[in-house]
Design a protein around this motif. Structure first.
Motif, PDB file in Angstrom:
ATOM      1  N   THR A  56     -29.069  18.207 -46.756  1.00 19.48           N
ATOM      2  CA  THR A  56     -28.062  18.054 -45.710  1.00 19.48           C
ATOM      3  C   THR A  56     -26.811  18.840 -46.089  1.00 19.48           C
ATOM      4  O   THR A  56     -26.595  19.175 -47.254  1.00 19.48           O
ATOM      5  CB  THR A  56     -27.695  16.569 -45.489  1.00 19.48           C
ATOM      6  OG1 THR A  56     -27.162  16.034 -46.709  1.00 19.48           O
ATOM      7  CG2 THR A  56     -28.899  15.757 -45.048  1.00 19.48           C
TER       8      THR A  56
ATOM      9  N   THR B 109     -24.535  18.606 -40.897  1.00 22.04           N
ATOM     10  CA  THR B 109     -25.734  17.869 -40.474  1.00 22.04           C
ATOM     11  C   THR B 109     -25.331  16.749 -39.523  1.00 22.04           C
ATOM     12  O   THR B 109     -24.433  15.958 -39.828  1.00 22.04           O
ATOM     13  CB  THR B 109     -26.477  17.283 -41.695  1.00 22.04           C
ATOM     14  OG1 THR B 109     -26.839  18.357 -42.564  1.00 22.04           O
ATOM     15  CG2 THR B 109     -27.721  16.516 -41.266  1.00 22.04           C
TER      16      THR B 109
ATOM     17  N   TYR C 284     -29.063  12.784 -40.507  1.00 23.79           N
ATOM     18  CA  TYR C 284     -28.589  12.214 -41.770  1.00 23.79           C
ATOM     19  C   TYR C 284     -29.018  10.746 -41.909  1.00 23.79           C
ATOM     20  O   TYR C 284     -29.539  10.342 -42.948  1.00 23.79           O
ATOM     21  CB  TYR C 284     -27.064  12.339 -41.856  1.00 23.79           C
ATOM     22  CG  TYR C 284     -26.503  11.955 -43.200  1.00 23.79           C
ATOM     23  CD1 TYR C 284     -26.399  12.896 -44.218  1.00 23.79           C
ATOM     24  CD2 TYR C 284     -26.077  10.651 -43.459  1.00 23.79           C
ATOM     25  CE1 TYR C 284     -25.886  12.547 -45.460  1.00 23.79           C
ATOM     26  CE2 TYR C 284     -25.573  10.295 -44.697  1.00 23.79           C
ATOM     27  CZ  TYR C 284     -25.481  11.254 -45.691  1.00 23.79           C
ATOM     28  OH  TYR C 284     -24.984  10.895 -46.935  1.00 23.79           O
TER      29      TYR C 284
END
Length: 193
Positions: free
Chosen positions: A168, A172, A177
């Motif tokens: 990530t 992101t 996430y």
């Protein structure tokens, strides 16, 4: 959102066994590996240098994944069965290491904390070697022992791309996430312009 300036800490280690049917990779739901202590990832592959005209004429790199060392509090039984291929006798409740056992390959997920937000990672194609076994006597203080797993992460073809790992970033979106440990994220690769 600003990017992390530093990273520290290791948490949320997990593994997700997978199968390949007709060239399609199907990941199972990630399973936690509690008690992550440390993780070291060393790149596999090398730079190839070619000299011509009295100069370094061409350089190419080879990305063959990573050699990893994962130190954890103890090996979870489910990991020993799924990833290492040990056998659980459901009648007796014992796990047996069998010499010709074959563990399943798996995706390995983890996160490094940051000063802004944790960075979540997934290595798509890992295999694990059996850990060393050791312990020591208690003295005036009790020091917990740890187990160290050796992992090999290598490229795997998913949707026509050879993938090694992904992580990530500050950009992101929250949906990706927050779902990181619900199912293994499989990227749609759109090159940076």
């Amino acid at each position: 959102m600003p990017e992390n300036k530093v990273q520290f800490g290791l948490s949320k280690a997990a593994f997700a066994p997978y199968t390949v049917t007709g060239g399609v990779v199907t990941f199972e739901t990630p399973i936690p590996i509690p008690g992550a202590v440390s993780l070291t990832l060393d790149p596999r592959g090398e730079l190839t240098e070619f000299y011509a005209d009295n100069i370094l004429y061409y350089v190419a790199s080879s990305n063959q994944g990573y050699d990893a060392s994962l130190e954890i509090a103890t090996i979870p039984e489910q990991f020993a069965i799924e990833a290492l291929g040990e056998v659980l006798d459901v009648t007796d409740g014992v796990i047996t290491e069998v010499a010709d056992a074959q563990g399943k390959p798996f995706a390995f997920l983890f996160q490094f904390e940051g000063d802004v937000k944790a960075t979540r990672h997934v290595m798509f194609n890992c295999t694990a070697n059996r850990p060393s076994i050791s312990s020591s006597t208690k003295t005036t203080s009790t020091e917990p022992g740890t187990s160290e797993l050796t992992l090999v992460s290598s490229p795997i073809e998913i949707d026509g791309k050879l993938l090694v790992k992904t992580k990530t970033t500050a950009a992101t979106n929250d949906a990706i996430y927050n779902a990181w440990y619900t199912s293994v994220y499989e990227p749609t690769i759109v090159p940076t312009p």
